[in-house]
Design a protein around this motif. Structure first.
Motif, PDB file in Angstrom:
ATOM      1  N   CYS A   1       0.981  -1.280   0.151  1.00  0.00           N
ATOM      2  CA  CYS A   1       0.035   0.009   0.066  1.00  0.00           C
ATOM      3  C   CYS A   1       1.019   1.446   0.041  1.00  0.00           C
ATOM      4  CB  CYS A   1      -0.833  -0.034   1.232  1.00  0.00           C
ATOM      5  SG  CYS A   1      -0.032   0.009   2.801  1.00  0.00           S
TER       6      CYS A   1
ATOM      7  N   CYS B   1       0.041   5.012  -2.580  1.00  0.00           N
ATOM      8  CA  CYS B   1      -0.278   6.183  -2.241  1.00  0.00           C
ATOM      9  C   CYS B   1       0.246   7.407  -2.692  1.00  0.00           C
ATOM     10  CB  CYS B   1      -0.295   6.155  -0.545  1.00  0.00           C
ATOM     11  SG  CYS B   1      -0.974   7.732   0.190  1.00  0.00           S
TER      12      CYS B   1
ATOM     13  N   ILE C   1       0.507   6.753   3.939  1.00  0.00           N
ATOM     14  CA  ILE C   1       0.755   5.501   5.087  1.00  0.00           C
ATOM     15  C   ILE C   1       2.126   5.123   5.035  1.00  0.00           C
ATOM     16  CG2 ILE C   1       0.182   3.174   4.567  1.00  0.00           C
ATOM     17  CD1 ILE C   1      -1.805   3.741   2.311  1.00  0.00           C
TER      18      ILE C   1
ATOM     19  N   ALA D   1       0.288  -1.348   8.653  1.00  0.00           N
ATOM     20  CA  ALA D   1      -0.065  -0.028   8.182  1.00  0.00           C
ATOM     21  C   ALA D   1      -0.648   1.099   9.086  1.00  0.00           C
ATOM     22  CB  ALA D   1      -0.384  -0.173   6.914  1.00  0.00           C
TER      23      ALA D   1
ATOM     24  N   CYS E   1      -4.631  12.805   3.131  1.00  0.00           N
ATOM     25  CA  CYS E   1      -5.552  11.859   2.559  1.00  0.00           C
ATOM     26  C   CYS E   1      -6.663  12.254   1.532  1.00  0.00           C
ATOM     27  CB  CYS E   1      -6.030  10.640   3.522  1.00  0.00           C
ATOM     28  SG  CYS E   1      -6.925   9.224   2.796  1.00  0.00           S
TER      29      CYS E   1
ATOM     30  N   CYS F   1      -4.874   2.325  -2.038  1.00  0.00           N
ATOM     31  CA  CYS F   1      -4.236   1.320  -0.784  1.00  0.00           C
ATOM     32  C   CYS F   1      -5.166   0.082  -0.784  1.00  0.00           C
ATOM     33  CB  CYS F   1      -4.181   2.052   0.348  1.00  0.00           C
ATOM     34  SG  CYS F   1      -5.495   3.071   1.128  1.00  0.00           S
TER      35      CYS F   1
ATOM     36  N   CYS G   1      -4.388  -4.066  -1.526  1.00  0.00           N
ATOM     37  CA  CYS G   1      -4.153  -4.673  -0.396  1.00  0.00           C
ATOM     38  C   CYS G   1      -4.324  -6.147  -0.756  1.00  0.00           C
ATOM     39  CB  CYS G   1      -4.999  -4.210   0.658  1.00  0.00           C
ATOM     40  SG  CYS G   1      -4.705  -5.002   2.368  1.00  0.00           S
TER      41      CYS G   1
END
Length: 76
Positions: free
Chosen positions: A21, A25, A30, A44, A52, A58, A62
């Motif tokens: 992740c 980003c 993260i 994380a 954000c 992310c 994942c």
């Protein structure tokens, strides 16, 4: 025009600390914590939450579905 503010919630017990992740980003939100979960993995967390945008990159990458993304419109 409304701005979008995002937030992620990490299931700390499901996260195995693979770090997939982190590079996806675009806002560098993260990072990995120094704490460990019950399985012994670093997990994380949002080290830069105000940046954000809720892009969901992310959560998409994942492999353990440990990340949930929330978005809200913020009017100036």
């Amino acid at each position: 025009m409304a701005k979008v503010k995002g937030a992620i919630v990490v299931d700390t017990e499901a996260c195995k600390g693979c770090e997939v992740c982190i590079p996806v980003c675009p806002e560098d939100v993260i990072s990995m914590t120094s704490k460990v979960n019950r399985k012994g993995y670093h997990y994380a967390f949002m080290h830069n939450p105000e940046a954000c945008t809720g892009c969901t990159n992310c959560a998409i990458v994942c492999p353990d579905r440990a990340i949930s993304v929330y978005r809200v419109k913020v009017t100036a």
